[in-house]
Motif scaffolding. Structure first.
Motif, PDB file in Angstrom:
ATOM      1  N   ARG A 126       0.888  -1.207  -0.035  1.00 46.42           N
ATOM      2  CA  ARG A 126      -0.124   0.174  -0.113  1.00 46.42           C
ATOM      3  C   ARG A 126       0.879   1.165   0.157  1.00 46.42           C
ATOM      4  O   ARG A 126       0.620   2.356  -0.746  1.00 46.42           O
ATOM      5  N   GLU A 127       1.793   1.328   0.867  1.00 50.90           N
ATOM      6  CA  GLU A 127       2.900   2.464   0.768  1.00 50.90           C
ATOM      7  C   GLU A 127       3.919   2.495  -0.012  1.00 50.90           C
ATOM      8  O   GLU A 127       4.126   3.469  -0.808  1.00 50.90           O
ATOM      9  N   PHE A 128       4.385   1.306  -0.617  1.00 47.07           N
ATOM     10  CA  PHE A 128       5.701   1.411  -1.435  1.00 47.07           C
ATOM     11  C   PHE A 128       5.418   0.579  -2.859  1.00 47.07           C
ATOM     12  O   PHE A 128       6.527   0.871  -3.682  1.00 47.07           O
ATOM     13  N   GLY A 129       4.193   0.262  -3.042  1.00 46.03           N
ATOM     14  CA  GLY A 129       3.991  -0.584  -4.375  1.00 46.03           C
ATOM     15  C   GLY A 129       4.371   0.460  -5.341  1.00 46.03           C
ATOM     16  O   GLY A 129       3.855   1.431  -5.500  1.00 46.03           O
ATOM     17  N   GLY A 130       5.052  -0.211  -6.524  1.00 48.09           N
ATOM     18  CA  GLY A 130       5.228   0.633  -7.794  1.00 48.09           C
ATOM     19  C   GLY A 130       6.737   1.372  -7.673  1.00 48.09           C
ATOM     20  O   GLY A 130       6.978   1.979  -8.865  1.00 48.09           O
ATOM     21  N   LEU A 131       7.245   1.715  -6.555  1.00 42.35           N
ATOM     22  CA  LEU A 131       8.465   2.318  -6.537  1.00 42.35           C
ATOM     23  C   LEU A 131       9.498   1.686  -6.888  1.00 42.35           C
ATOM     24  O   LEU A 131       9.565   0.454  -7.017  1.00 42.35           O
ATOM     25  N   ARG A 132      10.706   2.047  -7.622  1.00 45.19           N
ATOM     26  CA  ARG A 132      11.951   1.609  -8.268  1.00 45.19           C
ATOM     27  C   ARG A 132      12.837   2.165  -7.533  1.00 45.19           C
ATOM     28  O   ARG A 132      13.420   3.452  -7.898  1.00 45.19           O
ATOM     29  N   LEU A 133      13.820   1.489  -6.625  1.00 45.98           N
ATOM     30  CA  LEU A 133      15.062   2.111  -5.863  1.00 45.98           C
ATOM     31  C   LEU A 133      16.246   1.769  -6.436  1.00 45.98           C
ATOM     32  O   LEU A 133      16.541   0.530  -6.807  1.00 45.98           O
ATOM     33  N   VAL A 134      17.045   2.514  -7.047  1.00 42.13           N
ATOM     34  CA  VAL A 134      18.182   2.219  -7.750  1.00 42.13           C
ATOM     35  C   VAL A 134      19.139   1.861  -6.735  1.00 42.13           C
ATOM     36  O   VAL A 134      19.631   2.599  -5.678  1.00 42.13           O
ATOM     37  N   ILE A 135      20.020   0.785  -6.970  1.00 43.99           N
ATOM     38  CA  ILE A 135      20.988   0.444  -6.009  1.00 43.99           C
ATOM     39  C   ILE A 135      22.356   0.621  -6.620  1.00 43.99           C
ATOM     40  O   ILE A 135      22.870   0.451  -7.714  1.00 43.99           O
ATOM     41  N   PRO A 136      23.328   1.364  -5.791  1.00 42.32           N
ATOM     42  CA  PRO A 136      24.704   1.819  -6.237  1.00 42.32           C
ATOM     43  C   PRO A 136      25.404   0.328  -6.409  1.00 42.32           C
ATOM     44  O   PRO A 136      25.511  -0.360  -5.572  1.00 42.32           O
ATOM     45  N   GLY A 137      26.436   0.399  -7.323  1.00 37.57           N
ATOM     46  CA  GLY A 137      27.165  -0.746  -7.477  1.00 37.57           C
ATOM     47  C   GLY A 137      27.484  -1.115  -8.899  1.00 37.57           C
ATOM     48  O   GLY A 137      26.942  -0.331  -9.818  1.00 37.57           O
ATOM     49  N   THR A 138      28.337  -2.047  -9.081  1.00 33.59           N
ATOM     50  CA  THR A 138      28.602  -2.552 -10.082  1.00 33.59           C
ATOM     51  C   THR A 138      28.315  -4.283 -10.253  1.00 33.59           C
ATOM     52  O   THR A 138      28.828  -4.990  -9.556  1.00 33.59           O
ATOM     53  N   PRO A 139      27.432  -4.705 -11.127  1.00 31.81           N
ATOM     54  CA  PRO A 139      26.790  -3.813 -12.194  1.00 31.81           C
ATOM     55  C   PRO A 139      25.668  -3.012 -11.780  1.00 31.81           C
ATOM     56  O   PRO A 139      25.003  -3.206 -10.594  1.00 31.81           O
ATOM     57  N   PRO A 140      25.033  -2.132 -12.341  1.00 27.79           N
ATOM     58  CA  PRO A 140      24.055  -1.386 -11.877  1.00 27.79           C
ATOM     59  C   PRO A 140      22.720  -2.305 -11.631  1.00 27.79           C
ATOM     60  O   PRO A 140      22.480  -3.163 -12.195  1.00 27.79           O
ATOM     61  N   ASP A 141      21.805  -1.915 -10.644  1.00 22.76           N
ATOM     62  CA  ASP A 141      20.996  -2.674 -10.340  1.00 22.76           C
ATOM     63  C   ASP A 141      19.832  -1.734  -9.708  1.00 22.76           C
ATOM     64  O   ASP A 141      19.999  -0.668  -9.449  1.00 22.76           O
ATOM     65  N   ALA A 142      18.593  -2.399  -9.510  1.00 23.66           N
ATOM     66  CA  ALA A 142      17.444  -1.489  -8.945  1.00 23.66           C
ATOM     67  C   ALA A 142      16.570  -2.477  -8.500  1.00 23.66           C
ATOM     68  O   ALA A 142      16.469  -3.781  -8.558  1.00 23.66           O
ATOM     69  N   VAL A 143      15.882  -1.929  -7.492  1.00 24.10           N
ATOM     70  CA  VAL A 143      14.763  -3.028  -6.847  1.00 24.10           C
ATOM     71  C   VAL A 143      13.366  -2.430  -7.153  1.00 24.10           C
ATOM     72  O   VAL A 143      13.089  -1.093  -6.866  1.00 24.10           O
ATOM     73  N   GLY A 144      12.494  -3.352  -7.827  1.00 22.92           N
ATOM     74  CA  GLY A 144      11.046  -2.784  -7.862  1.00 22.92           C
ATOM     75  C   GLY A 144      10.028  -3.224  -6.888  1.00 22.92           C
ATOM     76  O   GLY A 144      10.022  -4.609  -6.600  1.00 22.92           O
ATOM     77  N   PHE A 145       9.328  -2.245  -6.248  1.00 22.49           N
ATOM     78  CA  PHE A 145       8.676  -2.747  -5.237  1.00 22.49           C
ATOM     79  C   PHE A 145       7.344  -3.017  -5.696  1.00 22.49           C
ATOM     80  O   PHE A 145       6.158  -2.346  -5.419  1.00 22.49           O
ATOM     81  N   THR A 146       7.083  -4.190  -6.592  1.00 25.43           N
ATOM     82  CA  THR A 146       5.904  -4.763  -7.161  1.00 25.43           C
ATOM     83  C   THR A 146       5.874  -6.068  -6.708  1.00 25.43           C
ATOM     84  O   THR A 146       6.445  -6.760  -7.148  1.00 25.43           O
ATOM     85  N   PRO A 147       4.668  -6.728  -6.362  1.00 27.38           N
ATOM     86  CA  PRO A 147       4.644  -7.989  -6.112  1.00 27.38           C
ATOM     87  C   PRO A 147       4.779  -8.810  -7.280  1.00 27.38           C
ATOM     88  O   PRO A 147       4.352  -8.045  -8.328  1.00 27.38           O
ATOM     89  N   HIS A 148       5.315  -9.754  -7.203  1.00 27.53           N
ATOM     90  CA  HIS A 148       5.445 -10.610  -8.605  1.00 27.53           C
ATOM     91  C   HIS A 148       5.524 -12.130  -8.314  1.00 27.53           C
ATOM     92  O   HIS A 148       5.804 -12.543  -7.509  1.00 27.53           O
TER      93      HIS A 148
END
Length: 225
Positions: A126-148
């Motif tokens: 409810r609070e975080f669904g749909g957000l996309r958080l970029v994670i620093p580092g190599t290789p580049p990454d991100a976390v999608g807060f979407t149930p899947h």
């Protein structure tokens, strides 16, 4: 502070129906891509790289996520990172929540391993669904807060990890680089089901986000009952 936003899923300009459809379509796209990847692809979007996520006790290489590990982020630092990802205090995606949760429940039930959207999972989506958080580092990454649902036998692997933990689990996100699955348990703890093994991220949302961004991660087996 480093910018942690990349292509946030901005739904503010859409109607409620359009917002709900967009978030569900994102989950469906990820699942369909994983299903359709050929076995010859060494880095599909999640399908084959998590097959050993709950494998037995031999030592595993930790995922190449946050190097070197940094001290836990403060509440203010975590909130700043979330704001960069599109979050704001009081964020509530409201009517979109049931359809997002139902998408996952239906996929897992079809595998014979149903999952329950307990209160902690509902509150997080409810609070975080749909957000996309970029994670620093190599290789580049991100976390999608979407149930899947991300690969065949997801249900079996989640059920196995839940049994080892003695707690119910629900998927609330995924890492985009290798399809690692972000899970929450009924007490609000977060786990990452990575192809190198399952990891504890933290006891709450702030600890989990700090760990995703900068580590360190702890073997989930330390929490097994």
């Amino acid at each position: 502070m480093r910018t942690h936003r990349r292509d946030a899923l901005d739904v503010s300009h859409l109607s409620e129906h359009e917002q709900r459809r967009l978030l569900v379509d994102e989950s469906g796209r990820l699942a369909d891509n994983a299903r359709d990847q050929p076995q010859s692809n060494p880095y599909p979007e999640g399908k084959h790289r998590l097959k050993t996520a709950c494998a037995g006790p031999p030592p595993r290489r930790h995922p190449p996520l946050r190097e070197p590990a940094m001290p836990r982020m403060t509440t203010e630092e975590v909130e700043a990172a979330l704001v960069e990802a599109g979050w704001s205090r009081g964020r509530d995606i409201g009517a979109q929540v049931p359809e997002l949760l139902d998408f996952v429940r239906e996929r897992f039930a079809a595998e014979g391993h149903p999952v329950e959207a307990f209160q902690a999972a509902q509150d997080f989506v409810r609070e975080f669904g749909g957000l996309r958080l970029v994670i620093p580092g190599t290789p580049p990454d991100a976390v999608g807060f979407t149930p899947h649902w991300i690969y065949e036998e997801s249900g079996e692997d989640v059920a196995e990890l839940a049994g080892n933990l003695g707690k119910k689990l629900f998927p609330v996100g995924y890492e985009t680089f290798d399809g690692a699955m972000l899970l929450i348990d009924e007490t609000g703890r977060f786990f990452l089901m990575h192809h190198t093994g399952p990891y504890l991220l933290g006891a709450n949302t702030h600890e989990a986000i700090s760990c995703l961004l900068h580590g360190p991660q702890q073997e989930a087996r330390d929490c097994f009952v």
